[in-house]
Design a protein around this motif. Structure first.
Motif, PDB file in Angstrom:
ATOM      1  N   SER A   1       0.822  -1.210   0.000  1.00  0.00           N
ATOM      2  CA  SER A   1       0.000   0.000   0.000  1.00  0.00           C
ATOM      3  C   SER A   1       0.855   1.257   0.000  1.00  0.00           C
ATOM      4  O   SER A   1       0.516   2.252  -0.644  1.00  0.00           O
ATOM      5  CB  SER A   1      -0.935   0.002   1.215  1.00  0.00           C
ATOM      6  N   SER A   2       1.964   1.216   0.715  1.00  0.00           N
ATOM      7  CA  SER A   2       2.843   2.387   0.765  1.00  0.00           C
ATOM      8  C   SER A   2       3.439   2.673  -0.602  1.00  0.00           C
ATOM      9  O   SER A   2       3.487   3.825  -1.048  1.00  0.00           O
ATOM     10  CB  SER A   2       3.948   2.164   1.793  1.00  0.00           C
ATOM     11  N   LEU A   3       3.913   1.638  -1.278  1.00  0.00           N
ATOM     12  CA  LEU A   3       4.459   1.835  -2.619  1.00  0.00           C
ATOM     13  C   LEU A   3       3.380   2.321  -3.579  1.00  0.00           C
ATOM     14  O   LEU A   3       3.639   3.156  -4.459  1.00  0.00           O
ATOM     15  CB  LEU A   3       5.061   0.519  -3.124  1.00  0.00           C
ATOM     16  N   LYS A   4       2.188   1.801  -3.395  1.00  0.00           N
ATOM     17  CA  LYS A   4       1.070   2.224  -4.240  1.00  0.00           C
ATOM     18  C   LYS A   4       0.807   3.712  -4.065  1.00  0.00           C
ATOM     19  O   LYS A   4       0.584   4.441  -5.040  1.00  0.00           O
ATOM     20  CB  LYS A   4      -0.168   1.406  -3.868  1.00  0.00           C
ATOM     21  N   VAL A   5       0.849   4.177  -2.841  1.00  0.00           N
ATOM     22  CA  VAL A   5       0.580   5.595  -2.575  1.00  0.00           C
ATOM     23  C   VAL A   5       1.732   6.465  -3.065  1.00  0.00           C
ATOM     24  O   VAL A   5       1.514   7.501  -3.708  1.00  0.00           O
ATOM     25  CB  VAL A   5       0.323   5.823  -1.071  1.00  0.00           C
ATOM     26  N   VAL A   6       2.956   6.066  -2.768  1.00  0.00           N
ATOM     27  CA  VAL A   6       4.114   6.888  -3.137  1.00  0.00           C
ATOM     28  C   VAL A   6       4.169   7.116  -4.644  1.00  0.00           C
ATOM     29  O   VAL A   6       4.391   8.229  -5.119  1.00  0.00           O
ATOM     30  CB  VAL A   6       5.415   6.223  -2.636  1.00  0.00           C
ATOM     31  N   ILE A   7       3.939   6.057  -5.419  1.00  0.00           N
ATOM     32  CA  ILE A   7       4.000   6.181  -6.881  1.00  0.00           C
ATOM     33  C   ILE A   7       2.647   6.614  -7.452  1.00  0.00           C
ATOM     34  O   ILE A   7       2.546   7.590  -8.199  1.00  0.00           O
ATOM     35  CB  ILE A   7       4.430   4.850  -7.520  1.00  0.00           C
ATOM     36  N   GLY A   8       1.590   5.870  -7.100  1.00  0.00           N
ATOM     37  CA  GLY A   8       0.280   6.107  -7.700  1.00  0.00           C
ATOM     38  C   GLY A   8      -0.332   7.438  -7.335  1.00  0.00           C
ATOM     39  O   GLY A   8      -0.909   8.129  -8.182  1.00  0.00           O
ATOM     40  N   THR A   9      -0.223   7.838  -6.066  1.00  0.00           N
ATOM     41  CA  THR A   9      -0.811   9.102  -5.647  1.00  0.00           C
ATOM     42  C   THR A   9      -0.116  10.280  -6.312  1.00  0.00           C
ATOM     43  O   THR A   9      -0.756  11.272  -6.681  1.00  0.00           O
ATOM     44  CB  THR A   9      -0.748   9.233  -4.117  1.00  0.00           C
ATOM     45  N   THR A  10       1.193  10.196  -6.468  1.00  0.00           N
ATOM     46  CA  THR A  10       1.926  11.261  -7.150  1.00  0.00           C
ATOM     47  C   THR A  10       1.444  11.405  -8.595  1.00  0.00           C
ATOM     48  O   THR A  10       1.209  12.518  -9.091  1.00  0.00           O
ATOM     49  CB  THR A  10       3.433  10.978  -7.119  1.00  0.00           C
ATOM     50  N   LEU A  11       1.271  10.263  -9.287  1.00  0.00           N
ATOM     51  CA  LEU A  11       0.758  10.309 -10.662  1.00  0.00           C
ATOM     52  C   LEU A  11      -0.651  10.879 -10.701  1.00  0.00           C
ATOM     53  O   LEU A  11      -0.978  11.713 -11.561  1.00  0.00           O
ATOM     54  CB  LEU A  11       0.777   8.897 -11.264  1.00  0.00           C
ATOM     55  N   ASN A  12      -1.515  10.435  -9.777  1.00  0.00           N
ATOM     56  CA  ASN A  12      -2.895  10.914  -9.766  1.00  0.00           C
ATOM     57  C   ASN A  12      -2.993  12.402  -9.458  1.00  0.00           C
ATOM     58  O   ASN A  12      -3.898  13.088  -9.948  1.00  0.00           O
ATOM     59  CB  ASN A  12      -3.716  10.121  -8.738  1.00  0.00           C
ATOM     60  N   TYR A  13      -2.085  12.912  -8.651  1.00  0.00           N
ATOM     61  CA  TYR A  13      -2.109  14.338  -8.323  1.00  0.00           C
ATOM     62  C   TYR A  13      -1.983  15.180  -9.591  1.00  0.00           C
ATOM     63  O   TYR A  13      -2.724  16.149  -9.799  1.00  0.00           O
ATOM     64  CB  TYR A  13      -0.977  14.659  -7.347  1.00  0.00           C
ATOM     65  N   PHE A  14      -1.061  14.808 -10.464  1.00  0.00           N
ATOM     66  CA  PHE A  14      -0.869  15.569 -11.695  1.00  0.00           C
ATOM     67  C   PHE A  14      -1.968  15.272 -12.711  1.00  0.00           C
ATOM     68  O   PHE A  14      -2.412  16.172 -13.438  1.00  0.00           O
ATOM     69  CB  PHE A  14       0.510  15.266 -12.283  1.00  0.00           C
ATOM     70  N   LEU A  15      -2.451  14.027 -12.753  1.00  0.00           N
ATOM     71  CA  LEU A  15      -3.542  13.698 -13.673  1.00  0.00           C
ATOM     72  C   LEU A  15      -4.830  14.416 -13.293  1.00  0.00           C
ATOM     73  O   LEU A  15      -5.645  14.754 -14.155  1.00  0.00           O
ATOM     74  CB  LEU A  15      -3.778  12.184 -13.695  1.00  0.00           C
ATOM     75  N   ASP A  16      -5.041  14.639 -11.999  1.00  0.00           N
ATOM     76  CA  ASP A  16      -6.251  15.312 -11.522  1.00  0.00           C
ATOM     77  C   ASP A  16      -6.165  16.829 -11.629  1.00  0.00           C
ATOM     78  O   ASP A  16      -7.017  17.543 -11.096  1.00  0.00           O
ATOM     79  CB  ASP A  16      -6.529  14.930 -10.060  1.00  0.00           C
ATOM     80  N   GLY A  17      -5.133  17.335 -12.287  1.00  0.00           N
ATOM     81  CA  GLY A  17      -5.005  18.781 -12.432  1.00  0.00           C
ATOM     82  C   GLY A  17      -4.648  19.476 -11.138  1.00  0.00           C
ATOM     83  O   GLY A  17      -4.984  20.642 -10.921  1.00  0.00           O
ATOM     84  N   ARG A  18      -3.967  18.753 -10.248  1.00  0.00           N
ATOM     85  CA  ARG A  18      -3.500  19.304  -8.970  1.00  0.00           C
ATOM     86  C   ARG A  18      -4.633  19.875  -8.134  1.00  0.00           C
ATOM     87  O   ARG A  18      -4.471  20.912  -7.472  1.00  0.00           O
ATOM     88  CB  ARG A  18      -2.439  20.385  -9.230  1.00  0.00           C
ATOM     89  N   ILE A  19      -5.779  19.173  -8.125  1.00  0.00           N
ATOM     90  CA  ILE A  19      -6.919  19.692  -7.353  1.00  0.00           C
ATOM     91  C   ILE A  19      -6.727  19.479  -5.854  1.00  0.00           C
ATOM     92  O   ILE A  19      -7.393  20.131  -5.046  1.00  0.00           O
ATOM     93  CB  ILE A  19      -8.257  19.062  -7.805  1.00  0.00           C
ATOM     94  N   ASN A  20      -5.839  18.559  -5.478  1.00  0.00           N
ATOM     95  CA  ASN A  20      -5.575  18.349  -4.059  1.00  0.00           C
ATOM     96  C   ASN A  20      -4.476  19.298  -3.592  1.00  0.00           C
ATOM     97  O   ASN A  20      -3.594  19.678  -4.368  1.00  0.00           O
ATOM     98  CB  ASN A  20      -5.145  16.900  -3.809  1.00  0.00           C
TER      99      ASN A  20
END
Length: 415
Positions: free
Chosen positions: A121-140
């Motif tokens: 889960s940690s690896l998923k967040v470190v890599i996946g969340t970073t990618l999603n942040y930019f894909l989501d247009g930095r809404i977070n």
């Protein structure tokens, strides 16, 4: 089509997903510890995991009016030629989550339920969340989100230390066991036992359960050497005495696979790369989830049927006929697939409203899995003070990370 329209509803779905996604791994781990082959379990799991997607799509995906801006599930399902780029992203997400889940089945045996879930889960967040942040247009909010990601990274490092420390504790228990003579270590005795097993039929249709040699079998206390040996004898994946790096490599592979499925789903539903023609509404979350689980079903069945005849990690060979006749534990495996399917669906529904980076807070699911592992399996019972300290620190970082990621939530602007 039902859409979550407020942050409160999104956080409610995240909380429900957290409980569901933290529970199904425990069910599969129980079956493996009872000796059920992981191939049999995953084939059952795949069926209800897909049925959960169909159930969600035909209910939430069909609620409300069917408009050109927000088409219902069946409307989009009938137009695959218009949505093939997004469909391909959804299918790719299903492939990588399947590879990750199959790997974690073996990771639970090698590394333990708690550490496997934490590291993956940690690896998923470190890599996946970073990618999603930019894909989501930095809404977070980056100033809140990335400290949470950092907490997950620290938790992953602590998880590897917990595993190493616990492995050393177990080796010490085995070496001090009164069941072995001074000239015969636990590992040597176990190796001899496994070599004897290899001489017996490896096809599960031919193999017969070992008899207790007319001795009364006493239930060993959790955390003792006798408990570890008894568990090794029962479980389907033999891991006692294995190289520590093998388990960590399996879990790392699973974590990398998990890190890619949410970004792929994000691209399928939000089309950040503008692969669809102008004016065409995006693939709705329910249609994307249907294709996501469809590819997961196909890949999961194909991979595990192959593993029936070409097993890994010393698991006995099996056949489709043996799988069809293996009804013991089937109900639990089917239930696990349904729970996992609903948990992932709730995560994606929340992510569509609050951003997939914030929805990754459900990766705090190891908090639930660890609770089950400690209470139900007796993990880390009779371990050293160092192991307990590392375990407590790891869980503390997860609590902090979960809170921070949820605090970074922001409502997605209409696309």
């Amino acid at each position: 089509m039902y859409l979550v329209k407020d942050i409160g509803g999104a956080i409610g779905l995240m909380a429900a997903a957290l409980v569901l996604l933290g529970t199904w791994p425990v069910v599969l781990a129980v079956l493996e510890r009872r000796g059920r082959l992981p191939q049999h379990t995953y084939l059952d799991y795949s069926i209800t995991n897909f049925l959960a997607a169909v159930l969600i799509a035909l209910t939430f995906g069909q609620i409300g009016g069917d408009t050109p801006e927000t088409p219902n599930f069946l409307t989009q399902l009938a137009q695959p030629q218009d949505y093939w780029p997004s469909i391909m992203f959804a299918l790719a997400g299903g492939v990588v989550i399947t590879l990750g889940t199959v790997a974690t089945q073996y990771g639970w045996a090698y590394v333990g339920l708690s550490v496997t879930e934490v590291m993956a889960s940690s690896l998923k967040v470190v890599i996946g969340t970073t990618l999603n942040y930019f894909l989501d247009g930095r809404i977070n909010r980056a100033e809140v989100l990335f400290p949470g990601v950092g907490c997950f990274l620290i938790a992953a490092c602590l998880g590897s230390l917990v595993h190493s420390s616990n492995a050393a504790d177990n080796q010490e228990k085995l070496s001090n066991s009164r069941n072995y003579s001074a000239g015969n270590t636990a590992k040597e005795d176990l190796t001899q036992h496994l070599l004897q097993e290899e001489e017996e039929p490896k096809d599960c249709e031919e193999a017969k359960p070992a008899l207790p040699n007319n001795k009364a079998v006493e239930k060993a206390e959790a955390g003792t050497a006798d408990f570890l040996i008894d568990l090794e004898d029962k479980r389907s994946i033999k891991v006692l005495g294995s190289n520590t790096l093998v388990g960590l490599a399996i879990v790392t592979f699973a974590g990398v696979c998990y890190s890619l499925f949410a970004p792929a789903f994000n691209l399928a539903t939000n089309d950040q790369w503008h692969t669809l023609r102008d004016g065409l509404p995006h693939l709705v979350v329910y249609t994307a989830y249907f294709y996501f689980c469809l590819s997961s079903l196909v890949v999961g069945v194909a991979l595990n049927v192959w593993c029936l005849y070409r097993p890994m990690a010393g698991v006995p060979r099996s056949t489709l006929r043996a799988y069809a006749g293996d009804r013991e534990g089937r109900g639990l495996a089917l239930l696990a697939g349904l729970v996992s399917g609903l948990g992932n669906a709730f995560t994606f529904m929340a992510g569509q409203a609050a951003g997939y980076a914030a929805a990754d807070s459900v990766q705090a699911l190891p908090l639930v899995s660890t609770l089950w592992g400690v209470v139900l399996f007796g993990e880390y019972r009779r371990s050293s003070r160092r192991t307990y300290t590392l375990l407590g620190s790891m869980l503390f970082m997860f609590v902090v990370a979960m809170a921070v990621l949820m605090a970074s939530s922001a409502h997605r602007k209409p696309l």
